[in-house]
Scaffold this motif. Structure first.
Motif, mmCIF file in Angstrom:
data_model
loop_
_atom_site.group_PDB
_atom_site.id
_atom_site.type_symbol
_atom_site.label_atom_id
_atom_site.label_comp_id
_atom_site.label_asym_id
_atom_site.label_seq_id
_atom_site.Cartn_x
_atom_site.Cartn_y
_atom_site.Cartn_z
ATOM 1 N N UNK A 131 0.826 -1.209 0.000
ATOM 2 C CA UNK A 131 0.000 0.000 0.000
ATOM 3 C C UNK A 131 0.866 1.267 0.000
ATOM 4 N N UNK A 132 1.904 1.278 0.834
ATOM 5 C CA UNK A 132 2.775 2.450 0.882
ATOM 6 C C UNK A 132 3.568 2.569 -0.415
ATOM 7 N N UNK A 133 3.953 1.428 -0.978
ATOM 8 C CA UNK A 133 4.713 1.419 -2.223
ATOM 9 C C UNK A 133 3.926 1.917 -3.423
ATOM 10 N N UNK A 134 2.624 2.006 -3.306
ATOM 11 C CA UNK A 134 1.827 2.596 -4.380
ATOM 12 C C UNK A 134 1.979 4.112 -4.410
ATOM 13 N N UNK A 135 2.477 4.679 -3.322
ATOM 14 C CA UNK A 135 2.666 6.127 -3.237
ATOM 15 C C UNK A 135 4.075 6.527 -3.675
ATOM 16 N N UNK A 136 5.084 5.776 -3.223
ATOM 17 C CA UNK A 136 6.468 6.105 -3.574
ATOM 18 C C UNK A 136 7.345 4.862 -3.444
ATOM 19 N N UNK A 137 8.490 4.848 -4.111
ATOM 20 C CA UNK A 137 9.422 3.721 -3.976
ATOM 21 C C UNK A 137 9.843 3.526 -2.526
ATOM 22 N N UNK A 138 10.167 2.269 -2.200
ATOM 23 C CA UNK A 138 10.444 1.904 -0.816
ATOM 24 C C UNK A 138 11.876 1.434 -0.609
ATOM 25 N N UNK A 139 12.397 1.765 0.574
ATOM 26 C CA UNK A 139 13.620 1.171 1.090
ATOM 27 C C UNK A 139 13.221 0.400 2.342
#
Length: 341
Positions: A131-139
């Motif tokens: 869900x968060x990765x739909x907003x921005x790339x993740x580390x």
């Protein structure tokens, strides 16, 4: 246009940005900007803001500093080809909102803490990340349990690394077996060649950066570091990574001097992070070095109970006396007034 993913994969020094406070525990904007300028002038390839070293309490509604702190650092990075990393915390609705805020301020990727989902099963953690990765790339972020993290099994890292939004992982459990869990999970994900690995093991910095693994036919190594330790003596961190990258490019082997440096760095971290007292003074120890250099006015944290532990200042004295080559006091002294102006 700046290819931040290529830069991240190439390996960078990314300090975890501290929080500059006044004696009244209010944001000191001038010194907050000065810290960012220090890291960038030292050659850091990015900044990580809103992370553990910045103090998670900036999100508390009574404090309300999350957006302001991210904005100040973003301003310092304007016009520079550096990677902008924002810490992302909380349950899914909060994490999504924080990611939206970070993206609106020009941050490239979110460093995703899972501490708020302490009891969630692997499937829930993965859906949270999705869900968060739909907003921005993740580390990804393996935060050590001693400072609020949770145990994350190899199964999680395999499923997490398979998410297309994941661009890197900060591995910081301060635990060799758990570090290997991440490496094995990434190797099994099918995306090992697409994910940059960053050491967050402040107790094992040099050896992490020198290490190399072959797992399931995949070659893995740490590209760089995203570290609280590197919020102090940043010039030396930049020099260290450059030397290791040169050694790697030349196909050379690490001689005994590297292992001596590794142990000195770990001993320095023990004092900075207050390992003797289960990391109680880990943020204040970093503040103390920055205070001595004149970049911070004091060691204050948002939580009045946080501060230097008994004997920690003396340990820092000892480290600075024994290992002056680990410090960058002269560099800071030459430039401090410019950064504070």
């Amino acid at each position: 246009m700046f290819d931040w993913r290529k830069a991240l994969n190439g390996g960078l020094v990314i300090p975890a940005h501290p929080l500059a406070l006044t004696a009244e525990r209010k944001l000191d904007e001038r010194r907050q900007r000065a810290l960012s300028r220090y890291y960038l002038d030292a050659g850091a390839g990015g900044l990580a803001v809103g992370v553990h070293t910045t103090q998670f309490q900036i999100r508390d509604p009574k404090v309300g500093l999350f957006r302001e702190v991210l904005s100040l650092a973003a301003g310092a990075m304007d016009g520079l080809d550096v990677v902008r990393v924002a810490g992302i915390c909380g349950p899914t609705h909060q994490a999504v909102q924080e990611a939206q805020t970070a993206r609106s301020l020009g941050y490239h990727a979110g460093l995703l803490s899972l501490a708020a989902l302490a009891q969630a099963p692997v499937a829930e953690l993965v859906e949270h990340a999705r869900a968060v990765g739909e907003v921005m790339p993740l580390i990804g972020f393996y935060l050590q349990p001693a400072v609020g993290g949770r145990r994350l099994p190899r199964e999680f890292w395999r499923e997490f690394a398979a998410l297309p939004s994941v661009v890197a992982i900060k591995i910081a459990p301060f635990h060799r077996y758990q570090t290997l869990d991440v490496l094995r999970g990434v190797a099994e994900s099918g995306r090992a060649s697409e994910i940059a690995l960053y050491t967050g093991n402040d107790d094992h910095i040099v050896l992490d950066l020198l290490s190399h693994w072959t797992l399931d036919g995949h070659e893995l190594h740490f590209a760089g570091g995203l570290l609280g330790h590197w919020s102090v003596w940043a010039l030396r961190a930049v020099e260290l990574l450059a030397r290791i990258q040169a050694l790697r490019a030349a196909g050379g082997a690490a001689g005994p001097e590297w292992f001596e440096l590794a142990e000195q760095t770990t001993e320095a971290n023990a004092a900075l992070f207050d390992a003797t007292n289960s990391f109680a003074g880990c943020i204040a120890g970093l503040h103390e070095i920055l205070r001595r250099q004149g970049l911070l006015e004091g060691t204050w944290c948002l939580d009045p109970e946080e501060g230097l532990s008994p004997g920690q200042s003396e340990e820092l004295d000892r480290i600075c006396r024994l290992y002056p080559h680990l410090t960058d006091d002269e560099f800071v002294a030459r430039n401090r007034d410019k950064w504070l102006n």
